[in-house]
Each structure stands twice: as structure tokens, then as C-alpha cells.
Design a protein around this motif. Structure first.
Motif, mmCIF file in Angstrom:
data_model
loop_
_atom_site.group_PDB
_atom_site.id
_atom_site.type_symbol
_atom_site.label_atom_id
_atom_site.label_comp_id
_atom_site.label_asym_id
_atom_site.label_seq_id
_atom_site.Cartn_x
_atom_site.Cartn_y
_atom_site.Cartn_z
ATOM 1 N N ASP A 97 14.197 8.227 -4.574
ATOM 2 C CA ASP A 97 13.206 8.115 -5.651
ATOM 3 C C ASP A 97 12.044 7.196 -5.293
ATOM 4 O OD1 ASP A 97 14.694 9.811 -7.240
ATOM 5 O OD2 ASP A 97 15.929 8.163 -8.013
ATOM 6 N N SER A 98 12.113 6.594 -4.104
ATOM 7 C CA SER A 98 11.071 5.628 -3.731
ATOM 8 C C SER A 98 10.053 6.217 -2.754
ATOM 9 C CB SER A 98 11.716 4.397 -3.079
ATOM 10 O OG SER A 98 12.163 4.706 -1.766
ATOM 11 N N LEU A 99 10.228 7.478 -2.377
ATOM 12 C CA LEU A 99 9.346 8.036 -1.345
ATOM 13 C C LEU A 99 8.034 8.523 -1.943
ATOM 14 C CD1 LEU A 99 12.063 10.021 0.633
ATOM 15 C CD2 LEU A 99 11.099 7.781 1.173
ATOM 16 N N PRO A 100 6.925 8.322 -1.228
ATOM 17 C CA PRO A 100 5.630 8.780 -1.750
ATOM 18 C C PRO A 100 5.556 10.314 -1.744
ATOM 19 C CG PRO A 100 5.373 7.819 0.456
ATOM 20 C CD PRO A 100 6.804 7.646 0.078
ATOM 21 N N PRO A 101 4.759 10.889 -2.671
ATOM 22 C CA PRO A 101 4.655 12.351 -2.742
ATOM 23 C C PRO A 101 4.099 12.944 -1.439
ATOM 24 C CG PRO A 101 3.589 11.289 -4.634
ATOM 25 C CD PRO A 101 3.931 10.206 -3.654
ATOM 26 N N VAL B 299 -3.886 -14.620 8.829
ATOM 27 C CA VAL B 299 -3.936 -14.246 10.248
ATOM 28 C C VAL B 299 -4.205 -12.753 10.415
ATOM 29 C CG1 VAL B 299 -2.642 -14.128 12.412
ATOM 30 C CG2 VAL B 299 -2.446 -16.147 10.961
ATOM 31 N N HIS B 300 -3.410 -11.921 9.758
ATOM 32 C CA HIS B 300 -3.521 -10.475 9.976
ATOM 33 C C HIS B 300 -4.202 -9.734 8.826
ATOM 34 C CE1 HIS B 300 -1.065 -11.053 13.478
ATOM 35 N NE2 HIS B 300 -0.032 -11.475 12.783
ATOM 36 N N LYS B 301 -4.203 -10.343 7.630
ATOM 37 C CA LYS B 301 -4.840 -9.720 6.446
ATOM 38 C C LYS B 301 -4.293 -8.327 6.171
ATOM 39 C CE LYS B 301 -9.123 -12.270 7.457
ATOM 40 N NZ LYS B 301 -8.730 -12.842 8.770
ATOM 41 N N GLN B 302 -2.995 -8.141 6.418
ATOM 42 C CA GLN B 302 -2.382 -6.824 6.248
ATOM 43 C C GLN B 302 -1.203 -6.878 5.284
ATOM 44 O OE1 GLN B 302 -1.428 -5.982 10.318
ATOM 45 N NE2 GLN B 302 -3.364 -4.956 10.740
ATOM 46 N N VAL B 303 -0.832 -5.704 4.792
ATOM 47 C CA VAL B 303 0.392 -5.582 4.004
ATOM 48 C C VAL B 303 1.509 -5.120 4.933
ATOM 49 C CG1 VAL B 303 -0.821 -5.069 1.873
ATOM 50 C CG2 VAL B 303 -0.156 -3.172 3.375
ATOM 51 N N PRO B 304 2.782 -5.352 4.572
ATOM 52 C CA PRO B 304 3.248 -6.006 3.358
ATOM 53 C C PRO B 304 3.213 -7.523 3.465
ATOM 54 C CG PRO B 304 5.117 -5.388 4.703
ATOM 55 C CD PRO B 304 3.901 -4.873 5.411
ATOM 56 N N VAL B 305 3.036 -8.153 2.297
ATOM 57 C CA VAL B 305 3.331 -9.578 2.157
ATOM 58 C C VAL B 305 4.427 -9.687 1.100
ATOM 59 C CG1 VAL B 305 2.462 -11.862 1.537
ATOM 60 C CG2 VAL B 305 0.935 -10.224 2.658
ATOM 61 N N LEU B 306 5.456 -10.425 1.378
ATOM 62 C CA LEU B 306 6.466 -10.749 0.368
ATOM 63 C C LEU B 306 6.190 -12.169 -0.098
ATOM 64 C CD1 LEU B 306 9.217 -10.023 -1.086
ATOM 65 C CD2 LEU B 306 10.314 -11.340 0.742
ATOM 66 N N PHE C 295 0.882 -1.167 0.000
ATOM 67 C CA PHE C 295 0.000 0.000 0.000
ATOM 68 C C PHE C 295 0.919 1.214 0.000
ATOM 69 C CE2 PHE C 295 -2.529 3.237 2.284
ATOM 70 C CZ PHE C 295 -3.573 3.323 1.374
ATOM 71 N N TRP C 296 0.652 2.163 -0.869
ATOM 72 C CA TRP C 296 1.614 3.236 -1.157
ATOM 73 C C TRP C 296 2.019 4.061 0.079
ATOM 74 C CZ3 TRP C 296 0.642 8.432 -0.382
ATOM 75 C CH2 TRP C 296 -0.679 8.765 -0.077
ATOM 76 N N ALA C 297 1.120 4.208 1.066
ATOM 77 C CA ALA C 297 1.431 5.080 2.206
ATOM 78 C C ALA C 297 1.899 4.307 3.432
ATOM 79 C CB ALA C 297 0.203 5.918 2.572
ATOM 80 N N SER C 298 2.117 3.013 3.296
ATOM 81 C CA SER C 298 2.485 2.209 4.476
ATOM 82 C C SER C 298 3.999 2.235 4.714
ATOM 83 C CB SER C 298 2.035 0.763 4.284
ATOM 84 O OG SER C 298 2.727 -0.076 5.203
#
Lengths: 226, 226
Positions: free
Chosen positions: A202-206, A53-60, A12-15
């Protein structure tokens, strides 16, 4: 590792937790696919099946095997792609310390700062103060070093990286002041070095998009935290 | 490691977190000194200086360097005494899974079961049910294996070991039933194998003493959890 391996992040982009995994793979030079999850809408079947179990991101997802929990994913990445840029220190004591302060960061900084942003009056002030007190510990850990990983970005830099670009957004959204460059000069320098690192910047969200997103989250969560 | 190394645990007899560290050192065959802390009276100067952030046990002091947080101490022990009885699995994915379920055990079993013991009415029932639901996941993880570490006791067995001798005490003190051998046959067998393990069975605290201690804790904590 073979060339045909599958490496995929459900994110998720803001996580800030998701960013950790992206950075770690970038440091390893490991190519990955990325799938954005609609966390506040309908979560994908792949997310629900890989993190029941958690249904959350991140998943790798690595060759069909899912790993969850961002700090544990960092360990997995370091255990798996051993050829380049070791993320955790080599010395057992340094490893223990890096793990300790990473957990401290999640428990005493990240969670409390997020709640302070969404709280009001007394709770906000107390929350912001407790985060500032916790920053004092990190200032001591960092003293004399450019990065927590000493020469280059390591496990603890990645774990605390959110401080360098997201705390300031949370301060603005929450109308609170936590970080003080005069009080925490080492942390202030580290924050600059971190966001300027070629693999990070270059990987940071706006910034503007983060402000709008967290303002929205705070409106929804205010009743929960007050 | 040299013969003259200092290995000391600051502990508390009824703490499942402390027991983990004792078991791990026993498995490694590493001799250690033990100092009992008066957690509800005056904490020692050594505890306060070696764990200034949390002021809790266990602390492992190895050649004057303190390591805290029981799960991180297990990693440190495995990283340090590498000659005997590897605690974490070798395979990166198995390591990630062991770490994941250990954290799950602390967050979804240990904390909730303790709070359920000290709660009353609705909260107790809801808490006990949520712990039972979480046990279902572990039953699935254990299926077909004697230990979580497959052939012998490993990291996840140590992390979940409290279930095998303390959950039943908490059930009695809290007048609640969580564990059901018919529903969780693999866990029931594992519990027996664990407490019968030669390196575990002589290290467990006396059952009667635990009952008295946890009854007392519940009286003190009841107002907090209800």
C-alpha cells in the motif's frame, strides 16, 4: 521510546531512497509525519538546514536531530527502535554481507540502471548489460531464500526494494530489457513477494505517475548522459 | 574469541583503505597476518576468490570468511571483537553522524584530493578548492575535541586518518596546497595527535616511498584525469 517523540521524514514521492525510510519505520510500527519536498522547485528551509551538505531527501528528523543518507538512516532506525522487527541481521558476518550487497545495489544497479534509462544507443545497451550482469550476483545471494532477510523483510530487502517495482518502470521508459525471470527466477519470486508484503504493497507510488515523471526526468537528463 | 582463530589482511602498503583495517585490529589488540598484494601486477588467487566483485584490497579474512570494503570491515571488527576499545560510538545518533562523515570523507575529500593531485591547471585548482571547502565542514565537526571519537581514536578518526599523513604527500606530489593550519586549527591539532598516537605512529608507510609511488601513479593516471 516516549509517546511524544517527533519523527518526521522530508521526502519526495518518487525517490526509492525515501521509500526505504518509510518502509523501515512501518516495519518498526513507528508513527511518522511526512513532508513532501519540491526537489525541482524551491527546497524548504527545513531541508536546507537539516541537510546542508547534500541538500537531498530523505532526511529523518527525530526529536529535532536530523539523520541523512537512506542506508545510514536504516542503521539509525534499527539502533534506535530496538523493540520490534530487527532490520539488520544479528550475526556480525551476516551484517557485513547485508551492508556490502546494499552498497553494491546502489553502485552497480541503481545508478547504472537510471543512467541507462536516460542514455541512448551504445551507452544504453552497455549500461543495461552491466546491470544484468550485476543482477547475476544477487540471484546467487538470494538462492534458496524467500527474502534476503531469509524469513522476513530485512535491511537488504529494503535497500534493494526499488528493483521490485521501479526497475520495470525504468525499463519501459528507457525502452530496454534488463530483468529476465527465466534467467533470474529467485529474483523474480522475491520481487513478487516483496511488492505483495502487507507493509509494502500500500506504500508504493502509482505506476502511471512514475512513468510520466521518469519520462520527464529523462528528457531533462538526456543531454547529460549522452 | 578463541586463540586459534585466523585473521588475515590482504593489503597494499600505500592504500589508506588498508591502513584503516590494520589500525582497527591494532586498537582491538587482535593479532593478524598480512599478505601484500601486487595490485599493478598479478593479483593473488586468494584476492580474486575472496573479493570477486571488486578484486580490490583490503580483504579481511576471518576464519575463512572474507569481508571487504574498509568502512564495512571496521563495522565488522567492532561487531566481532566487542571486548576492547569500542570503535563506533554507542549512541545511535553519534553512530549515524560518524558514519555520515566517514562517507563524506571518502566522497568529498579522498577521491577529489587524489584526482586533484593527478590533474593539471584548471581541474587541479578546482579540485583542490573543493577539498578545502569540504575540510571546513570537518573543522566544524571537530571543534572542541581532541579526536573525532572525543577521548580516543574511534571510527571517524580511523576513516579520516589518511588526512593526517597522506594529504601532505599528495600536496607535494601534486604541487598544490589544500591544508592550512591557520584556517583549520582543530584539524591541524588532530593531525598531530593522530600520527603521534602510539598505535598509529609505527604503522605509517615511509614518506619518501609514498612520494615516489604517488608520483609514478600520477604519471600513469594523468591522461585519465585531464
Amino acid at each position: 521510546m516516549g509517546e511524544r517523540e517527533e519523527v518526521k521524514i522530508l521526502g519526495f514521492w518518487a525517490s526509492p531512497f525515501v521509500h526505504r525510510v518509510q518502509w523501515a519505520l512501518n516495519l518498526k510500527g513507528t508513527h511518522f509525519d511526512y513532508a513532501e519536498e519540491d526537489l525541482w522547485g524551491e527546497k524548504s528551509a527545513l531541508l536546507l538546514s537539516t541537510n546542508p551538505v547534500h541538500k537531498q531527501v530523505p532526511v529523518l528528523i527525530h526529536n529535532a536531530k536530523p539523520v541523512v543518507d537512506s542506508l545510514l538512516i536504516l542503521e539509525y532506525i534499527d539502533d534506535t527502535w530496538t523493540h520490534r522487527h530487527q532490520i539488520l541481521p544479528t550475526d556480525p558476518y551476516d551484517r557485513a554481507m547485508a551492508r556490502f550487497w546494499a552498497k553494491f545495489g546502489d553502485e552497480k544497479l541503481l545508478g547504472p540502471a537510471f543512467r541507462a534509462m536516460c542514455s541512448s544507443s551504445e551507452k544504453k545497451v552497455m549500461g543495461a548489460n552491466s546491470v544484468a550482469e550485476s543482477l547475476e550476483f544477487l540471484e546467487g545471494v538470494l538462492k534458496g531464500k524467500k527474502f534476503f532477510g531469509v524469513e522476513n523483510i530485512g535491511y537488504l530487502d529494503i535497500a534493494l526494494g526499488w528493483l521490485a517495482y521501479m526497475l520495470e518502470v525504468w525499463e519501459e521508459v528507457g525502452s530496454m530489457k534488463i530483468m529476465d525471470a527465466n534467467k533470474f527466477p529467485c529474483l523474480a519470486n522475491w520481487m513478487k513477494s516483496f511488492v505483495d508484503h502487507p507493509l509494502i504493497k500500500d506504500s508504493l507510488p502509482p505506476r502511471d505517475k512514475m512513468v510520466v515523471y521518469f519520462e520527464e526526468r529523462c528528457k531533462i537528463l538526456a543531454s547529460l548522459f549522452n
